[in-house]
Design a protein around this motif. Structure first.
Motif, PDB file in Angstrom:
ATOM      1  N   ASP A  20     -33.034  34.425 -21.453  1.00 23.57           N
ATOM      2  CA  ASP A  20     -34.227  33.986 -22.194  1.00 23.57           C
ATOM      3  C   ASP A  20     -34.501  32.498 -22.060  1.00 23.57           C
ATOM      4  OD1 ASP A  20     -34.763  36.567 -23.193  1.00 23.57           O
ATOM      5  OD2 ASP A  20     -33.333  36.280 -24.835  1.00 23.57           O
ATOM      6  N   ARG A  21     -33.723  31.793 -21.252  1.00 20.29           N
ATOM      7  CA  ARG A  21     -33.893  30.351 -21.122  1.00 20.29           C
ATOM      8  C   ARG A  21     -35.058  30.015 -20.196  1.00 20.29           C
ATOM      9  NH1 ARG A  21     -31.792  27.846 -16.449  1.00 20.29           N
ATOM     10  NH2 ARG A  21     -30.634  29.223 -15.052  1.00 20.29           N
ATOM     11  N   ASP A  22     -35.409  28.732 -20.187  1.00 19.70           N
ATOM     12  CA  ASP A  22     -36.376  28.201 -19.249  1.00 19.70           C
ATOM     13  C   ASP A  22     -35.627  27.912 -17.950  1.00 19.70           C
ATOM     14  OD1 ASP A  22     -38.185  26.649 -17.760  1.00 19.70           O
ATOM     15  OD2 ASP A  22     -39.075  25.776 -19.560  1.00 19.70           O
ATOM     16  N   THR A  23     -35.937  28.649 -16.888  1.00 21.33           N
ATOM     17  CA  THR A  23     -35.181  28.536 -15.639  1.00 21.33           C
ATOM     18  C   THR A  23     -35.458  27.236 -14.890  1.00 21.33           C
ATOM     19  OG1 THR A  23     -36.908  29.802 -14.497  1.00 21.33           O
ATOM     20  CG2 THR A  23     -35.026  31.036 -15.369  1.00 21.33           C
ATOM     21  N   ARG A  24     -36.454  26.466 -15.348  1.00 17.21           N
ATOM     22  CA  ARG A  24     -36.727  25.176 -14.709  1.00 17.21           C
ATOM     23  C   ARG A  24     -35.705  24.127 -15.107  1.00 17.21           C
ATOM     24  NH1 ARG A  24     -42.866  24.849 -16.695  1.00 17.21           N
ATOM     25  NH2 ARG A  24     -41.759  25.681 -18.519  1.00 17.21           N
ATOM     26  N   THR A  32     -31.570  23.316 -16.673  1.00 21.00           N
ATOM     27  CA  THR A  32     -30.200  23.818 -16.735  1.00 21.00           C
ATOM     28  C   THR A  32     -29.938  24.517 -18.068  1.00 21.00           C
ATOM     29  OG1 THR A  32     -29.496  21.961 -15.351  1.00 21.00           O
ATOM     30  CG2 THR A  32     -27.775  23.146 -16.537  1.00 21.00           C
ATOM     31  N   ALA A  33     -29.138  25.557 -18.021  1.00 22.95           N
ATOM     32  CA  ALA A  33     -28.752  26.261 -19.250  1.00 22.95           C
ATOM     33  C   ALA A  33     -28.105  25.280 -20.222  1.00 22.95           C
ATOM     34  CB  ALA A  33     -27.789  27.391 -18.923  1.00 22.95           C
ATOM     35  N   PHE A  44     -39.280  14.273 -22.061  1.00 19.43           N
ATOM     36  CA  PHE A  44     -38.121  13.443 -21.764  1.00 19.43           C
ATOM     37  C   PHE A  44     -36.944  14.366 -21.498  1.00 19.43           C
ATOM     38  CE2 PHE A  44     -34.969  10.031 -22.931  1.00 19.43           C
ATOM     39  CZ  PHE A  44     -35.411   9.082 -22.015  1.00 19.43           C
ATOM     40  N   VAL A  45     -36.350  14.241 -20.306  1.00 20.22           N
ATOM     41  CA  VAL A  45     -35.277  15.146 -19.890  1.00 20.22           C
ATOM     42  C   VAL A  45     -34.109  14.332 -19.339  1.00 20.22           C
ATOM     43  CG1 VAL A  45     -36.898  17.005 -19.344  1.00 20.22           C
ATOM     44  CG2 VAL A  45     -36.222  15.399 -17.552  1.00 20.22           C
ATOM     45  N   PRO A  46     -32.902  14.903 -19.367  1.00 22.76           N
ATOM     46  CA  PRO A  46     -31.756  14.188 -18.792  1.00 22.76           C
ATOM     47  C   PRO A  46     -31.880  14.070 -17.276  1.00 22.76           C
ATOM     48  CG  PRO A  46     -31.109  16.374 -19.578  1.00 22.76           C
ATOM     49  CD  PRO A  46     -32.496  16.151 -20.027  1.00 22.76           C
ATOM     50  N   THR A  47     -31.772  12.845 -16.770  1.00 23.28           N
ATOM     51  CA  THR A  47     -31.850  12.593 -15.333  1.00 23.28           C
ATOM     52  C   THR A  47     -30.692  11.737 -14.820  1.00 23.28           C
ATOM     53  OG1 THR A  47     -33.247  10.634 -15.689  1.00 23.28           O
ATOM     54  CG2 THR A  47     -34.383  12.739 -15.333  1.00 23.28           C
TER      55      THR A  47
END
Length: 376
Positions: A292-296, A298-299, A326-329
């Motif tokens: 059910d996660r967003d595959t774009r 990481t889990a 804002f996402v981890p990069t």
């Protein structure tokens, strides 16, 4: 081609690339949202663990390295034309998430980036009337806002390793604090006194360039919650009453969404902000680890979202980002206690006409990102 011309051309190319990426980020964000937030080059992480700072601990009755384990999840506020950051620090008294003791350290900055830390914590589990709620886990995950007359109000998590409780503390100087205990202790005849609860985002607004706590429909208000988002109101900023639905249950106004970055939880972030579009709440979304996660993403990734509420009906969602802003990069955002990747936002301040966003990096470091509205 001369060497100087070569460097100017290369520099110009990189500036152009940066502007293109900035424009792309702006196109992804609707006008009601804040951003894009840009990490200052070479600045992060701005606060890291320190094994040399010692503190006499009231629980163990001995000196210990109170921020030797990890530092993360910062609150922020402006005082005397400086930014102050209260950050969560863990010692090395145990192994694993929630097994060590947390205390809050204080750092200050003239530019919002370079930090000077105090050597000892300013907020911690002590021999006081909150001992039962804070020993041995400590004080976690602060959010701070300030009233127009200079009272700092902090919502934080009390953790006794049995129940996590959202609690309130106040201060006039950010160093000396008064603990008021669980925020919901008196509400609804004590119905929610021992409820597992976290993450209080008090509603603020800009007044003459200063971000201060404001009333909504005659009352102070906050959005709060870890897995779901809820509302609570107050007359005094100390005693809070959660809003209920028609069945007398918590009125869960924002929930996780399967297939999106916030499929597992929607946890309130820094103080909410009243804008000309409504009430803006920045929050932390966690991705599920299953189908059910967003595959774009990481889990189990923590990324940041935004949701806009109606000013006249604060429980009504006007709009919500479908993708995180804002996402981890960075490597330090993908290592540490949460290696799946974590940017956990808790501090947001308006300073020198810019917005500074402070966040935890994988529950291990503290970072900052900046949004300049004049560049949008």
């Amino acid at each position: 081609m001369g060497m100087n011309n070569f460097f100017r051309r290369v520099t110009g190319v990189w500036v152009l690339i940066a502007l293109v990426f900035s424009a792309m980020a702006q196109e992804r964000l609707p006008q009601w949202a804040l951003g894009p937030f840009i990490r200052p080059a070479g600045a992060n992480p701005i606060i890291v663990p320190d094994t040399q700072t010692l503190f006499f601990d009231p629980m163990s009755r001995k000196k210990l390295a109170w921020e030797a384990g990890d530092v993360f999840n910062p609150a922020a506020v402006v005082r005397n034309n400086k930014i102050y950051v209260l950050y969560r620090a863990e010692d090395r008294s145990g192994m694993g998430i929630g097994k060590r003791t947390s205390r809050l350290g204080l750092a200050e900055s003239q530019n919002g980036i370079a930090m000077t830390k105090r050597p000892v914590p300013v907020f911690y589990p002590a021999e006081d009337n909150q001992k039962d709620n804070e020993w041995p886990g400590g004080c976690e995950d602060p959010r701070i806002a300030v009233t127009a007359d200079g009272l700092y109000v902090m919502l934080y998590t009390q953790w006794n390793r049995k129940v996590a409780r959202l609690a309130v503390a106040t201060s006039r100087d950010l160093v000396n604090w008064t603990k008021h205990g669980p925020a919901f202790a008196k509400a609804h005849d004590g119905k929610f006194k021992d409820m597992f609860c976290k993450s209080g985002s008090v509603v603020t607004k800009l007044e003459k360039g200063k971000q201060v706590i404001t009333r909504i429909n005659g009352k102070y208000m906050m959005y709060w919650g870890e897995r779901f988002m809820n509302i609570a109101t107050s007359e005094d900023l100390v005693n809070w009453t959660p809003t209920l639905d028609k069945e007398g249950k918590l009125d869960m106004i924002v929930k996780p969404r399967n297939g999106y970055f916030d499929s597992d939880l929607t946890e309130c972030g820094p103080p909410a902000v009243v804008t000309d579009k409504g009430i803006l709440v920045l929050y932390n979304g966690k991705n599920k680890g299953n189908k059910d996660r967003d595959t774009r993403y990481t889990a189990n990734t923590y990324a940041a979202g935004q949701v806009l509420f109606d000013l006249n009906d604060p429980s009504k969602v006007i709009s919500r980002l479908d993708q995180p802003f804002f996402v981890p990069t960075e490597p330090f955002e993908k290592s540490g206690q949460y290696p799946a990747g974590t940017v956990f936002i808790e501090g947001l301040v308006y300073f020198n006409s810019k917005w500074f966003l402070y966040y935890g990096c994988a529950d291990s470091r503290v970072g900052v990102a900046v949004y300049d509205p004049r560049m949008r």
